[in-house]
Design a protein around this motif. Structure first.
Motif, mmCIF file in Angstrom:
data_model
loop_
_atom_site.group_PDB
_atom_site.id
_atom_site.type_symbol
_atom_site.label_atom_id
_atom_site.label_comp_id
_atom_site.label_asym_id
_atom_site.label_seq_id
_atom_site.Cartn_x
_atom_site.Cartn_y
_atom_site.Cartn_z
ATOM 1 N N VAL A 21 -1.038 13.442 -2.467
ATOM 2 C CA VAL A 21 -0.026 12.384 -2.631
ATOM 3 C C VAL A 21 -0.629 11.266 -3.469
ATOM 4 O O VAL A 21 -1.633 10.655 -3.060
ATOM 5 N N LEU A 22 -0.052 11.001 -4.614
ATOM 6 C CA LEU A 22 -0.497 9.878 -5.441
ATOM 7 C C LEU A 22 0.002 8.626 -4.744
ATOM 8 O O LEU A 22 1.208 8.358 -4.704
ATOM 9 N N SER A 23 -0.925 7.894 -4.098
ATOM 10 C CA SER A 23 -0.547 6.816 -3.179
ATOM 11 C C SER A 23 -1.311 5.537 -3.545
ATOM 12 O O SER A 23 -2.404 5.294 -3.029
ATOM 13 N N PRO A 24 -0.747 4.730 -4.447
ATOM 14 C CA PRO A 24 -1.510 3.610 -5.019
ATOM 15 C C PRO A 24 -2.083 2.613 -4.010
ATOM 16 O O PRO A 24 -1.491 2.343 -2.963
ATOM 17 N N CYS A 25 -3.264 2.080 -4.378
ATOM 18 C CA CYS A 25 -3.925 1.007 -3.627
ATOM 19 C C CYS A 25 -3.799 -0.257 -4.492
ATOM 20 O O CYS A 25 -4.614 -0.470 -5.395
ATOM 21 N N CYS B 268 0.844 -1.208 0.000
ATOM 22 C CA CYS B 268 0.000 0.000 0.000
ATOM 23 C C CYS B 268 0.879 1.258 0.000
ATOM 24 O O CYS B 268 1.858 1.341 0.745
ATOM 25 N N GLY B 269 0.490 2.243 -0.809
ATOM 26 C CA GLY B 269 1.265 3.486 -0.895
ATOM 27 C C GLY B 269 1.336 4.240 0.421
ATOM 28 O O GLY B 269 2.282 4.998 0.676
ATOM 29 N N HIS B 270 0.331 4.039 1.294
ATOM 30 C CA HIS B 270 0.263 4.817 2.535
ATOM 31 C C HIS B 270 1.461 4.538 3.469
ATOM 32 O O HIS B 270 1.806 5.385 4.290
ATOM 33 N N PHE B 271 2.099 3.347 3.328
ATOM 34 C CA PHE B 271 3.309 3.063 4.139
ATOM 35 C C PHE B 271 4.383 4.127 3.878
ATOM 36 O O PHE B 271 5.033 4.613 4.801
ATOM 37 N N GLY B 272 4.570 4.420 2.588
ATOM 38 C CA GLY B 272 5.604 5.398 2.206
ATOM 39 C C GLY B 272 5.290 6.775 2.757
ATOM 40 O O GLY B 272 6.192 7.547 3.099
ATOM 41 N N VAL B 273 3.992 7.079 2.845
ATOM 42 C CA VAL B 273 3.589 8.417 3.312
ATOM 43 C C VAL B 273 4.009 8.611 4.767
ATOM 44 O O VAL B 273 4.607 9.643 5.121
ATOM 45 N N ILE B 274 3.761 7.604 5.621
ATOM 46 C CA ILE B 274 4.139 7.821 7.034
ATOM 47 C C ILE B 274 5.664 7.812 7.192
ATOM 48 O O ILE B 274 6.202 8.517 8.038
ATOM 49 N N ALA B 275 6.353 7.050 6.337
ATOM 50 C CA ALA B 275 7.827 7.060 6.407
ATOM 51 C C ALA B 275 8.345 8.463 6.060
ATOM 52 O O ALA B 275 9.221 9.011 6.741
ATOM 53 N N ALA B 276 7.779 9.060 5.014
ATOM 54 C CA ALA B 276 8.234 10.395 4.589
ATOM 55 C C ALA B 276 7.806 11.469 5.589
ATOM 56 O O ALA B 276 8.536 12.438 5.825
ATOM 57 N N LEU B 277 6.641 11.284 6.176
ATOM 58 C CA LEU B 277 6.150 12.279 7.132
ATOM 59 C C LEU B 277 7.018 12.294 8.397
ATOM 60 O O LEU B 277 7.379 13.370 8.904
ATOM 61 N N THR B 278 7.378 11.114 8.889
ATOM 62 C CA THR B 278 8.222 11.076 10.088
ATOM 63 C C THR B 278 9.615 11.627 9.755
ATOM 64 O O THR B 278 10.259 12.243 10.595
ATOM 65 N N LYS B 279 10.052 11.440 8.515
ATOM 66 C CA LYS B 279 11.347 12.014 8.102
ATOM 67 C C LYS B 279 11.247 13.550 8.113
ATOM 68 O O LYS B 279 12.154 14.238 8.604
ATOM 69 N N ALA B 280 10.131 14.052 7.620
ATOM 70 C CA ALA B 280 9.945 15.515 7.604
ATOM 71 C C ALA B 280 9.894 16.064 9.033
ATOM 72 O O ALA B 280 10.520 17.094 9.341
#
Ligand SMILES: Cc1ncc(C[n+]2csc(CCOP(=O)(O)OP(=O)(O)O)c2C)c(N)n1
Ligand code: SF4
Ligand SMILES: [Mg+2]
Length: 296
Positions: A198-202, A22-34
């Protein structure tokens, strides 16, 4: 001495229940990095979400969060920000949560320039409820309630949020962690209403808008020379955001479409309070006097 927290320090001990890939995994990884890059203390961050797979994102991070009702994250976030402007307030939402049931809140938060950051995980489908088309689904997309393909034209999130008066509008892609973290950092740093699509594929339900589809299709508009201060060019680019749905050669634009400066709502509120009240908190008499009809 302040010790800079690492991205992992912002994660909670709850493991995501998202499907593999799921694309949403990448979103939380990038958000915590930010968060880490910005040196934000977790206790000063509040994430607000609605309902959806995407809206579960705050559960997996350590900062304060409110999991509200479907489509109601923005008004709750606005209330939190106005009650305590010192907090970093985010909305973590999905294309259905934000642009279907919650759509009525978007223009008002944007035009008032409320200093919150909205991150919309756009997979062009309702994931949590198992495969119904969303406002951002492309024409022809199959879903459990559209067995012959969607006949609805898709909503354009970038053009919509620009037209509503957002002072920061960007698009990024879950397959590009570096770009995502950079865009999130810029959006959070921005003083005013910021919107990131965020284009976050399902991969479970949307078999068309996949990581494979986006690979080699995204083009960074800023690298191609777009100046985010140019609102008219931003609109022009936004109108072509969905061209790739109809033209296989058209790129998928990512980057900062627009970044402008405007007084925020809480700054205006503070200014009005200082002008009309002696202490910043109006007395009952001051409120009664203020309610009398008068010319502007
Ligand atoms: C008032 C109300 N109506 C409908 C629902 C059912 N519902 C839950 S999540 C959802 C759609 C979520 O889609 P999206 O925001 O795109 O999130 P995703 O799961 O795709 O990440 C719907 C319709 C609900 N929970 N509450
Ligand atoms: S259904 Fe789709 S959006 Fe939901 S967790 Fe699975 S892959 Fe992600
Ligand atoms: Mg969705």
């Amino acid at each position: 001495m302040d010790v800079k927290l690492k991205p992992a320090d912002y994660r909670s001990d709850i493991e995501p229940t998202w499907c593999p890939g799921c694309g949403h995994f990448g979103v939380i990884a990038a958000l915590t990095k930010a968060f880490s890059e910005l040196g934000l203390p977790p206790e000063n961050i509040v994430s607000v979400s609605g309902i959806g797979c995407s809206s579960r994102a705050p559960l997996f991070m350590k900062n304060y969060s409110v999991h509200t009702l479907h489509g109601r994250a923005i008004p709750v976030a606005v209330g939190i920000k106005l009650a305590n402007p010192e907090l970093t307030v985010l909305v973590e939402t999905g294309d259905g949560d934000m642009f279907s049931i919650g759509a009525g809140h978007n223009p008002h938060a944007a035009r008032r320039n409320i200093d919150i950051t909205v991150i919309c995980m756009d997979n062009q489908i309702y994931g949590l409820t198992k495969n119904q088309i969303s406002p951002t689904s492309r024409e022809g997309l199959y879903g459990s309630l559209t067995p012959y393909g969607s006949i609805d034209p898709p909503l354009n999130p970038i053009a919509t949020m620009l037209a509503y008066g957002s002072t920061f509008v960007a698009q990024t892609y879950a397959g590009n962690p570096k770009h995502m973290a950079y865009i999130f950092e810029e959006a959070i740093r921005h003083k005013g209403f910021s919107f990131v699509n965020v284009l976050s594929p399902c991969p479970t339900f949307n078999k068309v808008d996949t990581f494979k589809y986006y690979k080699n299709k995204t083009k960074d508009i800023n690298e191609m020379g777009h100046d985010p201060a140019d609102y008219e060019e931003a609109l022009e680019l936004a109108f072509h955001d969905l061209d790739h749905y109809y033209n296989p050669d058209a790129p998928v634009p990512i980057g900062i479409f627009y970044k402008g400066t405007k007084e925020t709502y809480d700054e205006r509120m503070r200014r009005v309070r200082e002008r009309y009240t002696a202490s910043g908190i109006p007395t009952v008499q001051e409120l009664i006097d203020a309610c009398k009809p008068k010319a502007i």
